[in-house]
Design a protein around this motif. Structure first.
Motif, short mmCIF file in Angstrom:
data_model
loop_
_atom_site.label_atom_id
_atom_site.label_comp_id
_atom_site.label_asym_id
_atom_site.label_seq_id
_atom_site.Cartn_x
_atom_site.Cartn_y
_atom_site.Cartn_z
N UNK A 279 0.80 -1.23 0.00
CA UNK A 279 0.00 0.00 0.00
C UNK A 279 0.83 1.27 0.00
N UNK A 280 1.88 1.41 0.87
CA UNK A 280 2.63 2.67 0.84
C UNK A 280 3.28 2.91 -0.51
N UNK B 254 -6.59 8.46 -8.45
CA UNK B 254 -5.98 7.25 -7.90
C UNK B 254 -5.09 7.59 -6.72
N UNK B 255 -4.35 8.69 -6.83
CA UNK B 255 -3.47 9.10 -5.74
C UNK B 255 -4.27 9.41 -4.48
N UNK B 256 -5.40 10.10 -4.65
CA UNK B 256 -6.23 10.42 -3.48
C UNK B 256 -6.77 9.15 -2.84
N UNK B 257 -7.22 8.22 -3.66
CA UNK B 257 -7.76 6.96 -3.12
C UNK B 257 -6.70 6.21 -2.33
N UNK C 227 -10.16 -1.70 -2.06
CA UNK C 227 -10.05 -2.97 -2.79
C UNK C 227 -11.23 -3.15 -3.74
N UNK C 228 -12.42 -2.72 -3.31
CA UNK C 228 -13.58 -2.79 -4.19
C UNK C 228 -13.41 -1.86 -5.38
N UNK C 229 -12.83 -0.69 -5.14
CA UNK C 229 -12.61 0.29 -6.22
C UNK C 229 -11.62 -0.25 -7.24
N UNK C 230 -10.59 -0.95 -6.79
CA UNK C 230 -9.61 -1.51 -7.72
C UNK C 230 -10.26 -2.48 -8.72
N UNK C 231 -11.32 -3.14 -8.31
CA UNK C 231 -11.99 -4.11 -9.18
C UNK C 231 -13.19 -3.53 -9.91
N UNK C 232 -13.50 -2.26 -9.65
CA UNK C 232 -14.68 -1.64 -10.24
C UNK C 232 -14.54 -1.52 -11.76
#
Length: 288
Positions: free
Chosen positions: A3-4, A39-42, A90-95
């Protein structure tokens, strides 16, 4: 990707896309930059909680015994919030919509026009110019910042230093001779400014958590008192970290350093595209 590291990867991609913005259609480049910023904000939301929790667990143990029960209850609330943010990410990554935006972003980056007028310039000349512009932006912020290093100006200075570092590392190798010592000083500057920002962000997060964490605790008064004590610790740490930040600024604010970064004769006037790209420094997520 851990993550970091996700936000760092996105930050480097934003730096590359911003530097190459003049090689393709402006609308496509802006769309790619907007997607990378989102993406950076997320990723940044979860990264900030990761950093906050890592320090919070240690800090709770250092509180006086009377406050530890309240702090433990507040910590449980923060850990639950962390789990919720992680699940959303994690849900957003698969959206499906996000994946479609990612494909569009990659297509825009791949469509950079190698026949554009700017692309026809010798790589060393163009990269030296870009490096000089980034150095000029950092130089301007260093010269303008007040001695007390106010938080908004400090944050923008850190972003400018990070962008210059990414350019020096990603684009200068093999094209422009940037001394390793100059890059090392940029890294040190970024780290020391980051310590100040991390403590101030932690303080702000704790103040923001105070009411909901206290409301979720069986003893809201004790939880609020513990969070207040932790916030005060971060405020004191930020004041101390500013001393190291001032020293790091003094080490870079020298003629030899600026000359090493292609800023020998003062900043070159920026083009419209350069000014538009520089305006992105107002974005809190711009640092990556």
């Amino acid at each position: 990707v851990p993550r970091p590291a996700r936000r760092v990867v996105v930050g480097r991609r934003r730096c590359g896309a911003r530097a190459s913005r003049h090689l393709g259609p402006v609308a496509a480049a802006d769309a790619a930059l907007a997607w990378l910023a989102a993406s950076s904000r997320r990723c940044g939301e979860l990264r900030d909680l990761d950093v906050g929790l890592a320090g919070l667990r240690e800090e709770v143990a250092r509180l006086p015994g009377a406050l530890q029960d309240g702090a433990t209850a507040a910590l449980a609330w923060v850990e639950a919030e962390h789990a919720a943010v992680a699940a959303r990410l994690h849900a957003w990554f698969s959206d499906h919509e996000r994946l479609a935006q990612q494909r569009a972003c990659l297509a825009a980056l791949a469509a950079m026009d190698a026949t554009a007028a700017a692309a026809a310039a010798p790589p060393a000349d163009e990269l030296a110019r870009r490096l000089g512009l980034a150095a000029a932006r950092l130089h301007k912020r260093v010269q303008a910042i007040a001695d007390e290093l106010p938080t908004p100006a400090l944050h923008q200075l850190r972003i400018a230093g990070k962008r210059l570092r990414y350019l020096a590392e990603a684009f200068a190798d093999g094209f422009v001779d940037v001394p390793k010592k100059a890059v090392a000083r940029l890294v040190r500057l970024q780290q020391t400014l980051g310590v100040v920002c991390d403590h101030e962000n932690a303080q702000a997060r704790l103040v923001g958590w105070l009411q909901p964490a206290a409301a979720a605790s069986r003893d809201g008064v004790l939880a609020a008192a513990a969070i207040g004590a932790l916030a005060a610790r971060h405020a004191a740490a930020a004041r101390k970290a500013r001393k190291a930040a001032r020293r790091a600024l003094q080490r870079i604010d020298r003629k030899r350093f600026w000359r090493a970064l292609q800023l020998a004769t003062g900043p070159e006037p920026a083009s419209e595209a350069d000014r538009a790209a520089d305006a992105g420094a107002a974005d809190p997520a711009a640092g990556g």
